[in-house]
Design a protein around this motif. Structure first.
Motif, PDB file in Angstrom:
ATOM      1  N   ASP A 137       0.958  -1.248   0.038  1.00 16.93           N
ATOM      2  CA  ASP A 137       0.022   0.045   0.170  1.00 16.93           C
ATOM      3  C   ASP A 137       1.028   1.269   0.155  1.00 16.93           C
ATOM      4  OD1 ASP A 137      -2.359   1.213   0.021  1.00 16.93           O
ATOM      5  OD2 ASP A 137      -3.010   0.737   1.999  1.00 16.93           O
ATOM      6  N   VAL A 138       0.667   2.159  -0.846  1.00 16.74           N
ATOM      7  CA  VAL A 138       1.496   3.352  -1.139  1.00 16.74           C
ATOM      8  C   VAL A 138       0.799   4.640  -0.595  1.00 16.74           C
ATOM      9  CG1 VAL A 138       2.525   4.811  -2.829  1.00 16.74           C
ATOM     10  CG2 VAL A 138       2.646   2.399  -3.157  1.00 16.74           C
ATOM     11  N   LYS A 139       1.247   5.244   0.606  1.00 21.32           N
ATOM     12  CA  LYS A 139       0.710   6.372   1.137  1.00 21.32           C
ATOM     13  C   LYS A 139       1.607   7.802   0.806  1.00 21.32           C
ATOM     14  CE  LYS A 139      -2.221   4.132   3.215  1.00 21.32           C
ATOM     15  NZ  LYS A 139      -3.858   4.238   2.517  1.00 21.32           N
ATOM     16  N   PHE A 140       1.227   8.804   0.990  1.00 26.46           N
ATOM     17  CA  PHE A 140       1.700  10.216   0.834  1.00 26.46           C
ATOM     18  C   PHE A 140       1.253  10.940   2.176  1.00 26.46           C
ATOM     19  CE2 PHE A 140       1.940  14.711   0.135  1.00 26.46           C
ATOM     20  CZ  PHE A 140       3.246  14.871  -0.080  1.00 26.46           C
ATOM     21  N   SER A 141       2.168  11.844   2.758  1.00 27.47           N
ATOM     22  CA  SER A 141       1.842  12.665   3.633  1.00 27.47           C
ATOM     23  C   SER A 141       2.496  13.883   3.538  1.00 27.47           C
ATOM     24  CB  SER A 141       1.963  12.350   5.236  1.00 27.47           C
ATOM     25  OG  SER A 141       1.516  12.985   5.886  1.00 27.47           O
ATOM     26  N   SER A 142       1.822  15.057   3.227  1.00 29.24           N
ATOM     27  CA  SER A 142       2.728  16.550   3.789  1.00 29.24           C
ATOM     28  C   SER A 142       2.976  16.641   5.050  1.00 29.24           C
ATOM     29  CB  SER A 142       1.519  17.422   3.363  1.00 29.24           C
ATOM     30  OG  SER A 142       1.028  17.390   2.286  1.00 29.24           O
ATOM     31  N   TYR A 143       4.093  17.463   5.232  1.00 29.25           N
ATOM     32  CA  TYR A 143       4.712  17.748   6.360  1.00 29.25           C
ATOM     33  C   TYR A 143       3.411  18.693   7.002  1.00 29.25           C
ATOM     34  CZ  TYR A 143       9.047  18.462   9.003  1.00 29.25           C
ATOM     35  OH  TYR A 143       9.929  18.546  10.327  1.00 29.25           O
TER      36      TYR A 143
ATOM     37  N   ARG B  65       6.456  19.564  14.312  1.00 29.85           N
ATOM     38  CA  ARG B  65       5.842  19.172  12.724  1.00 29.85           C
ATOM     39  C   ARG B  65       5.679  17.359  12.932  1.00 29.85           C
ATOM     40  NH1 ARG B  65       4.682  22.939   8.959  1.00 29.85           N
ATOM     41  NH2 ARG B  65       5.837  24.542   9.319  1.00 29.85           N
ATOM     42  N   TYR B  66       4.948  16.797  12.039  1.00 29.16           N
ATOM     43  CA  TYR B  66       4.778  15.503  11.866  1.00 29.16           C
ATOM     44  C   TYR B  66       4.261  15.380  10.482  1.00 29.16           C
ATOM     45  CZ  TYR B  66      -0.249  16.326  12.666  1.00 29.16           C
ATOM     46  OH  TYR B  66      -1.503  16.751  12.299  1.00 29.16           O
ATOM     47  N   TRP B  67       3.993  13.779  10.356  1.00 26.51           N
ATOM     48  CA  TRP B  67       3.282  13.460   9.006  1.00 26.51           C
ATOM     49  C   TRP B  67       2.195  12.609   9.489  1.00 26.51           C
ATOM     50  CZ3 TRP B  67       8.653  13.345   9.467  1.00 26.51           C
ATOM     51  CH2 TRP B  67       9.136  14.314   8.661  1.00 26.51           C
ATOM     52  N   ALA B  68       1.350  12.074   8.805  1.00 21.60           N
ATOM     53  CA  ALA B  68       0.320  11.122   8.954  1.00 21.60           C
ATOM     54  C   ALA B  68      -0.109  10.410   7.882  1.00 21.60           C
ATOM     55  CB  ALA B  68      -0.887  11.927   9.793  1.00 21.60           C
TER      56      ALA B  68
ATOM     57  N   LYS C 259      -1.730   7.038  11.331  1.00 24.31           N
ATOM     58  CA  LYS C 259      -0.504   6.829  11.996  1.00 24.31           C
ATOM     59  C   LYS C 259       0.242   7.942  12.035  1.00 24.31           C
ATOM     60  CE  LYS C 259       2.060   3.985  14.444  1.00 24.31           C
ATOM     61  NZ  LYS C 259       1.868   3.771  15.777  1.00 24.31           N
ATOM     62  N   HIS C 260       0.809   8.516  13.167  1.00 27.18           N
ATOM     63  CA  HIS C 260       1.723   9.809  12.897  1.00 27.18           C
ATOM     64  C   HIS C 260       2.998   9.378  13.022  1.00 27.18           C
ATOM     65  CE1 HIS C 260      -2.292  11.200  14.177  1.00 27.18           C
ATOM     66  NE2 HIS C 260      -1.953  12.279  13.625  1.00 27.18           N
ATOM     67  N   PHE C 261       3.996  10.188  12.290  1.00 28.05           N
ATOM     68  CA  PHE C 261       5.467  10.039  12.468  1.00 28.05           C
ATOM     69  C   PHE C 261       5.926  11.403  12.496  1.00 28.05           C
ATOM     70  CE2 PHE C 261       3.357   7.244   9.134  1.00 28.05           C
ATOM     71  CZ  PHE C 261       3.737   6.151   9.537  1.00 28.05           C
TER      72      PHE C 261
END
Length: 193
Positions: free
Chosen positions: A93-99, A111-114, A159-161
């Motif tokens: 599964d391919v995902k993208f997250s903005s900053y 700052r984080y990604w989700a 999920k948060h990174f």
């Protein structure tokens, strides 16, 4: 009697042509096609919401980096809800997250990604915007790439990174390492199965 936009689109595969033949306004046609699940990656990129466009661009980038991967959306089911690609014996599964900037404390620079991970794929390849960009075309320039096995996520939620998280430090791969890591994981997974 006007023909159904979904049927027209399935026949011609062209958003503009389907809109023209159906007589529907483009916005109405897009909503109907989006909810039916028949839009192609390119149509998501051209006509989708910002997150749909960026998700489509992330899928395109993954396909460019891993050309042997089979696009599940193209060959099995449009907008496949469980995974985007098959590679060897794995679903990906391919995902993208903005900053993103934390909203909890407006004075904070946190700052984080989700990314929403539904728990169905063997692996998640998550492209993270390298730095906050207002230009949509630059959001996938030099992204961070996380390659995370499903078993490590244990979630069906967003999920948060962060840069300090274990996921960011331990599961990050470079563009030129992605194929090799996928091959190694496929080999290890094949031995277990």
């Amino acid at each position: 009697m006007k023909r159904d936009i979904v049927e027209i689109y399935k026949e011609c595969g062209n958003f503009h042509q389907a809109v023209k033949e159906s007589g529907l306004p483009a916005l109405v046609a897009h909503v109907k096609l989006l909810s039916s699940g028949v839009l192609k990656i390119q149509d998501k990129i051209k006509y989708g919401s910002e997150s749909a466009k960026l998700g489509g661009k992330a899928e395109e980038l993954f396909q460019k980096l891993v050309p042997e991967a089979v696009d599940a959306n193209k060959y099995w089911q449009q907008n496949n809800p469980k995974y985007d690609f098959m590679y060897k014996n794995m679903t990906i599964d391919v995902k993208f997250s903005s900053y993103l900037k934390s909203r909890k404390n407006e004075n904070s620079n946190a700052r984080y990604w989700a990314a929403r991970c539904n728990g169905s794929a063997n692996l998640y390849v998550i492209f993270l915007e390298n730095e906050k960009n207002t230009d949509e075309d630059k959001k996938l320039e030099n992204p961070y790439i996380l390659l995370i096995p499903n078993g490590f996520l244990n979630t069906r939620q967003k999920k948060h990174f962060t840069k300090g998280s274990v996921f960011f430090t331990d599961f990050q791969v470079k563009k030129d390492e992605l194929n090799t890591m996928l091959d190694e994981y496929a080999g290890a997974l094949g031995e277990v199965l």
